[in-house]
Design a protein around this motif. Structure first.
Motif, PDB file in Angstrom:
ATOM      1  N   ALA A  15       9.079  -7.652 -25.794  1.00 15.60           N
ATOM      2  CA  ALA A  15       9.788  -6.469 -25.281  1.00 15.60           C
ATOM      3  C   ALA A  15      10.083  -5.475 -26.398  1.00 15.60           C
ATOM      4  O   ALA A  15       9.881  -4.266 -26.238  1.00 15.60           O
ATOM      5  N   MET A  31      14.685  -2.361 -23.370  1.00 13.16           N
ATOM      6  CA  MET A  31      14.909  -3.433 -22.394  1.00 13.16           C
ATOM      7  C   MET A  31      16.172  -4.253 -22.651  1.00 13.16           C
ATOM      8  O   MET A  31      16.357  -5.305 -22.036  1.00 13.16           O
ATOM      9  N   TYR A  73       6.035  -3.560 -18.200  1.00 14.46           N
ATOM     10  CA  TYR A  73       7.489  -3.443 -18.368  1.00 14.46           C
ATOM     11  C   TYR A  73       8.205  -4.400 -17.412  1.00 14.46           C
ATOM     12  O   TYR A  73       9.065  -5.184 -17.815  1.00 14.46           O
ATOM     13  N   ALA A  87      10.276  -7.765 -17.969  1.00 17.03           N
ATOM     14  CA  ALA A  87      11.659  -7.889 -17.479  1.00 17.03           C
ATOM     15  C   ALA A  87      11.838  -9.207 -16.724  1.00 17.03           C
ATOM     16  O   ALA A  87      12.819  -9.931 -16.938  1.00 17.03           O
TER      17      ALA A  87
END
Lengths: 133, 404
Positions: B30, B38, B181, B185
Motif C-alpha cells: 500500500a 491508505m 487500490y 484495501a
C-alpha cells in the motif's frame, strides 16, 4: 440462503465479465512493471556499491528481476503484441550485464548497467503524499 | 504488581501477534503504490479488530467457552461444518503464507532459494508446538516479535509527513489503479481480521484460565495491544511510502519490500527486515497451526490444550502434525509467497462474516455473557465494517485475480 448464493454468483459473474483486460491496460501494466524493476535494480546497485546491501541479497534481487521481467514480457507479448513487451525487453536486456558484474564483484560496472536499465523506462514515482481523487 | 506484569505481557503478546506476513506485505504494498493514502483503511480496520478481540476475550472470561466451541453449541453442527470447511481452507493458505514468509526471510539473508528452507521451517514449527507449552509458544514468539519495532524507528528516522498522515485518516478514493487500490484495501482488512486470531485469542484465554476478574485486563490488552500493533503497521506503510514510492519501486516481491529498511538503517536494513519478517511469521504460523487444532478439537469435543502432553490429546496433536506439512507443501507447489499472502488475506475478508456474525449473536445472548452483553455501538460498527469488507472483497478479488 438461496437469494444470498444467487447474489454472490451474479456479483462474481459481473465482476469477471468486467475484468478482461484491454491491450492499452496490458501495455500500461507492462511498462509499470518494467519501470519498477528498473528502479529496483538501479537503487539496489547503488546500495550494493556503497556496501549497504550484501552480495547474496543483491544477487537475489537480480535473479528475481530476471524471472519477473521474463514472465511480464511473455504476458505482454501474448496479450497485446510486441510493442507492449518492448519496454520490458529493453530493461531485461541489461540484466545479464548486471548479473555478470555481480559475479566479477565489479560494483562500478553493476551501477552503470543498472542505470542504463533505468534510463530505458523512466520510473513512475509515487510521492509519499499521493493526491487522492 | 503481578497484574501489571500480566497486563504488560498481554500487551506485548498482542503487539507481537498483530503483525504477521499479511500485515507486513499489505502495508508495504500500500505504501509503495499509494503513499500514505491508505492509512484510513488501517485505522478503521484496527478499531474494528479491537472490538472483535475484546468480544472474543469477554466471551471466554464470562462463559469459559472458546469461540468455536460456543458457535458449535449455539448455531448447530450444520453451521459449524460450513465454518470448519471455510476456516480450514483459509487457515491452510495463511499457514502456507506464514511458512513462506519465514523461508523468504532466511533467503533474504543467505541468498539461498527459499524453497530449501520450507521443510526446515515446518519441522522447527512442529517441534516447538510438540514440545512447548502455551506460554512458551505465545510469549516466546511475541517477545522476540518486538524486533518489529525497528519499523517504527526507521519511520521516525525518515521524518514522516505527520500532517499529511493525519489527513489520510479520512477515507478517500484512489487517483489511479482503482482495482488495485480496493484489492489492497481488502487485503489490509483481511490481514487485520484474520479469523484464526479471534478463536486463538479466546482459546488462549481459556488455556490461561481467564475469568470474570480478567475482564478489565482483556479490554486493556485488546485496545492497547492492537493499538500498538497498528502503530507498527502504520509505520510500515509510511516507511514504504517514504523510501520505495519516491524511487518508483513497487512491491511485487519481498526482495523489493526489504529495500525500505536500507535508507534508514544502511547495512543493518536487510538483516533487520529479514529478522522482523521471519520472527513475526514464525510466531503467526505457530498460532495458525494451533488454531487449526483448536478448531477441530473444540468443534468435535476432543481433548484439547497446548499445555497437555501430546499423548493426552492425541487428536489435537494429530491436526497440527498434518496441517504443518500440508501448509509447507502449498508454499512449494503454489510458489511466490507474496502472491499467496495477498490472496489469502483477501480470502480472510470473505470469510470474516462467517465467524463475526455468530460472535455478535453470542455477545448479545444472555445465556453466554449474562449482563456483559454488547453495546449497540459495537454491534453496529463491527457489522458495518465486516459487511463492507465482504462486499468489496466479492468485487475486488475477481477483478484483481482474473485481471491478473
Amino acid at each position: 440462503m438461496r437469494v444470498l448464493c444467487a447474489s454472490v454468483i451474479v456479483a462474481l459473474a459481473a465482476a469477471s465479465a468486467a475484468c478482461s483486460k484491454s491491450p492499452e491496460k496490458v501495455t500500461r501494466e507492462a511498462r509499470q512493471a518494467a519501470a519498477s524493476w528498473a528502479a529496483t535494480l538501479s537503487a539496489g546497485a547503488e546500495w550494493w556499491g556503497s556496501g549497504s546491501v550484501s552480495t547474496p541479497y543483491f544477487r537475489s534481487i537480480v535473479a528475481q528481476a530476471r524471472t519477473s521481467l521474463q514472465q511480464e514480457e511473455k504476458t505482454a507479448r501474448s496479450s497485446a503484441g510486441e510493442a507492449a513487451a518492448a519496454p520490458v525487453k529493453a530493461v531485461a536486456s541489461h540484466v545479464d550485464a548486471i548479473a555478470g558484474a555481480v559475479e566479477r564483484g565489479n560494483r562500478a560496472a553493476a551501477i552503470l548497467a543498472a542505470h542504463a536499465a533505468a534510463s530505458e523506462v523512466p520510473a513512475e514515482k509515487t510521492p509519499a503524499v499521493a493526491k487522492p481523487q | 504488581m503481578k497484574n501489571m506484569m500480566n497486563l504488560a505481557l498481554g500487551i506485548v503478546t498482542s503487539i507481537g501477534g498483530f503483525l504477521d506476513v499479511g500485515a507486513i506485505a499489505t502495508a508495504a504494498l500500500a505504501g509503495a503504490a499509494f503513499g500514505v493514502q491508505m492509512l484510513w483503511v488501517l485505522a478503521v480496520g484496527t478499531l474494528c479488530v479491537m472490538f472483535l478481540t475484546e468480544m472474543a476475550g469477554r466471551l471466554a472470561c464470562v462463559s469459559h467457552h472458546s469461540l468455536v466451541d460456543a458457535v458449535r453449541e449455539r448455531c448447530g453442527f450444520r453451521y459449524f461444518s460450513f465454518l470448519l470447511i471455510g476456516e480450514l481452507l483459509v487457515d491452510l493458505l495463511v499457514l502456507a503464507a506464514e511458512i513462506g514468509g519465514v523461508a523468504v526471510a532466511l533467503h533474504l539473508v543467505t541468498g539461498v532459494d527459499y524453497r530449501w528452507f520450507v521443510p526446515i521451517v515446518a519441522f522447527a514449527l512442529w517441534v516447538l508446538i510438540w514440545l512447548g507449552t502455551f506460554s512458551i509458544v505465545q510469549n516466546g514468539a511475541s517477545l522476540l516479535g518486538l524486533i518489529t519495532l525497528s519499523f517504527v524507528v526507521g519511520m521516525w528516522w525518515m521524518g514522516p509527513p505527520w500532517h499529511e498522515a493525519m489527513k489520510a485518516l479520512v477515507p478517500s478514493a484512489p487517483s489511479h489503479d482503482t482495482a488495485k487500490y480496493w484489492f489492497t484495501a481488502v487485503g489490509i482488512i483481511g490481514a487485520l481480521f484474520e479469523p484464526f486470531m479471534l478463536n486463538f485469542y479466546a482459546s488462549g484465554a481459556i488455556e490461561e484460565k481467564w475469568s470474570l476478574k480478567d475482564i478489565t485486563m482483556n479490554r486493556v490488552t485488546a485496545v492497547l495491544g492492537m493499538g500498538f500493533g497498528a502503530v507498527i503497521a502504520i509505520s510500515i506503510v509510511m516507511l514504504s511510502a517514504l523510501t520505495l514510492g519516491p524511487h518508483g519501486i513497487q512491491v511485487d516481491s519481498y526482495e523489493q519490500a526489504a529495500l525500505m529498511m536500507v535508507q534508514p538503517f544502511g547495512s543493518w536494513g536487510i538483516p533487520l527486515f529479514a529478522a522482523s519478517l521471519g520472527i513475526a511469521c514464525f510466531g503467526a504460523s505457530l498460532q495458525v497451526a494451533l488454531n487449526l487444532s483448536y478448531l477441530f478439537s473444540q468443534g468435535f469435543g476432543w481433548n484439547w490444550s497446548e499445555n497437555l502432553k501430546p499423548h493426552d490429546d492425541a487428536r489435537f496433536a494429530m491436526v497440527y502434525t498434518l496441517a504443518i506439512p500440508v501448509g509447507a507443501l502449498l508454499v512449494v507447489v503454489l510458489g511466490d509467497p507474496l502472491k499467496i499472502t495477498t490472496f489469502s488475506m483477501a480470502l480472510n475478508a470473505l470469510l470474516a462474516p462467517v465467524i463475526v456474525f455468530p460472535l455478535l449473536i453470542l455477545m448479545n445472548d444472555r445465556y453466554y455473557v449474562r449482563e456483559y452483553r454488547n453495546h449497540a455501538i459495537g454491534n453496529v460498527f463491527v457489522s458495518a465494517i465486516v459487511v463492507l469488507a465482504f462486499l468489496i472483497a466479492i468485487v475486488a478479488i475477481p477483478l484483481e485475480v482474473l485481471g491478473g
